[in-house]
Design a protein around this motif. Structure first.
Motif, PDB file in Angstrom:
ATOM      1  N   TRP A 260     -32.457 -30.849 -41.700  1.00 35.35           N
ATOM      2  CA  TRP A 260     -32.654 -29.412 -41.797  1.00 35.35           C
ATOM      3  C   TRP A 260     -31.310 -28.748 -42.066  1.00 35.35           C
ATOM      4  O   TRP A 260     -30.265 -29.378 -41.953  1.00 35.35           O
ATOM      5  CB  TRP A 260     -33.313 -28.839 -40.544  1.00 35.35           C
ATOM      6  CG  TRP A 260     -32.571 -29.061 -39.269  1.00 35.35           C
ATOM      7  CD1 TRP A 260     -31.626 -28.263 -38.711  1.00 35.35           C
ATOM      8  CD2 TRP A 260     -32.729 -30.171 -38.362  1.00 35.35           C
ATOM      9  NE1 TRP A 260     -31.173 -28.798 -37.527  1.00 35.35           N
ATOM     10  CE2 TRP A 260     -31.843 -29.959 -37.282  1.00 35.35           C
ATOM     11  CE3 TRP A 260     -33.540 -31.313 -38.361  1.00 35.35           C
ATOM     12  CZ2 TRP A 260     -31.740 -30.850 -36.230  1.00 35.35           C
ATOM     13  CZ3 TRP A 260     -33.438 -32.200 -37.300  1.00 35.35           C
ATOM     14  CH2 TRP A 260     -32.542 -31.964 -36.258  1.00 35.35           C
TER      15      TRP A 260
ATOM     16  N   PHE B 190     -37.634 -27.516 -43.250  1.00 35.46           N
ATOM     17  CA  PHE B 190     -36.206 -27.806 -43.206  1.00 35.46           C
ATOM     18  C   PHE B 190     -35.375 -26.742 -42.491  1.00 35.46           C
ATOM     19  O   PHE B 190     -34.149 -26.774 -42.564  1.00 35.46           O
ATOM     20  CB  PHE B 190     -35.672 -27.982 -44.641  1.00 35.46           C
ATOM     21  CG  PHE B 190     -36.500 -28.906 -45.486  1.00 35.46           C
ATOM     22  CD1 PHE B 190     -36.822 -30.184 -45.044  1.00 35.46           C
ATOM     23  CD2 PHE B 190     -36.985 -28.500 -46.723  1.00 35.46           C
ATOM     24  CE1 PHE B 190     -37.597 -31.036 -45.809  1.00 35.46           C
ATOM     25  CE2 PHE B 190     -37.763 -29.339 -47.506  1.00 35.46           C
ATOM     26  CZ  PHE B 190     -38.082 -30.617 -47.047  1.00 35.46           C
TER      27      PHE B 190
ATOM     28  N   GLY C 229     -36.654 -28.252 -37.489  1.00 34.33           N
ATOM     29  CA  GLY C 229     -35.903 -29.399 -36.995  1.00 34.33           C
ATOM     30  C   GLY C 229     -36.060 -29.595 -35.506  1.00 34.33           C
ATOM     31  O   GLY C 229     -36.231 -30.734 -35.032  1.00 34.33           O
TER      32      GLY C 229
END
Length: 303
Positions: free
Chosen positions: A111, A284, A289
């Motif tokens: 991410w 992302f 994340g």
């Protein structure tokens, strides 16, 4: 936990409020020994090993997650990776594409930090941007040759440098860049936001199997039009609906796709970039994340 020199990782961890442990060592081999001793004697809880070196240093120790960000290259690295994974709770890689090459691994996408979404304020630039390592595996020579097929007023705006690039590789890239003459603008080290603001489209023309595509994800976050090659995980990051994907290593196809992206209407650009930004938020972003890490730890029974 990191080597004491260079100190960038430790400094960044401290700035983020994390507890940091400096592993004092003299060279890589000494670092491997010192890290293994620290892990054996002082570590508590789960150890998340980012990269091959810490994974190899702590091989066979319990309660470890091995996170490989690059495909092992050559016999020595493949052997080291096999040893490094011994006893690990899981082996993570940044894409499904890479997981197909690393048997027994699971995809765990990277991410990025959030970037300000660019807002057009007039006529769209026809300049083409690139950010990354200036090398042939990244396809910079292919992009330079493709520029010859674009409008002669279009410039190639390069961000990044040639560290860790062989002299032979660098000469090959420079030959193609030199042919463009003043149409090449070199920014050197530059933030993604600064480069994105200067160009009409950013291009990621890799010819090697990219394990992820971090700058492509940053382009998605910023809402900037972008073109990727079909190398490795780049199409996976862009998503199945992304319209601007070129065949890796194909100069003519890359030129055609970049031309099409630059010629897109404002409405077409907004549709593509809004969709990309939403994909970034879902897949992302820092929030995505954190959720992915929580799910992983729960799946492993250590959450």
């Amino acid at each position: 936990m990191s080597a004491d020199q260079p100190s960038e990782v430790l400094d960044s961890a401290a700035a983020a409020g994390a507890d940091a442990v400096a592993i004092r060592s003299d060279g890589r081999r000494d670092y491997l020994r010192a890290l293994r001793a620290w892990d054996r004697d002082a570590r508590r809880g789960i150890l998340w090993c980012h990269g091959l070196v810490p994974s190899l240093a702590t091989s066979g120790h319990p309660d470890r997650i091995v996170h490989l960000h690059q495909d092992p290259r050559g016999r020595a690295q493949r052997l080291a990776a096999a040893v490094a994974r011994r006893g690990a709770l899981a082996t993570l890689v940044p894409s499904s594409d890479m997981s197909r090459r690393i048997r027994g691994s699971r995809s765990h996408a990277n991410w990025t930090a959030e970037l300000p979404v660019l807002v057009g304020d007039g006529a769209r630039s026809q300049d083409v941007g690139y950010l990354g390592r200036i090398s042939t595996d990244k396809g910079v020579d292919v992009l330079a040759r493709a520029m010859k097929h674009l409008e002669p007023t279009a410039r190639l705006v390069l961000g990044g440098d040639s560290r860790y690039v062989s002299d032979e590789d660098l000469r090959a890239v420079e030959e193609d860049l030199t042919r463009l003459g003043p149409r090449v603008v070199r920014l050197g080290h530059v933030t993604p936001a600064d480069l994105f603001a200067q160009v009409g489209v950013v291009v990621f023309p890799s010819v090697w199997p990219e394990p992820f595509g971090l700058v492509a994800a940053e382009a998605m976050a910023a809402g900037v039009p972008y073109v990727v090659s079909d190398a490795g995980a780049l199409p996976e990051v862009a998503g199945p609906e992304h319209p601007w994907v070129a065949r890796a290593g194909d100069v003519d196809d890359l030129a055609a796709v970049v031309t099409r992206a630059l010629a897109a209407t404002p409405e077409e650009v907004r549709l593509v970039t809004d969709r990309a930004r939403q994909r970034w938020e879902d897949e992302f972003s820092p929030r995505a994340g954190r959720m992915r890490v929580e799910r992983l730890l729960t799946d492993l029974g250590v959450g």
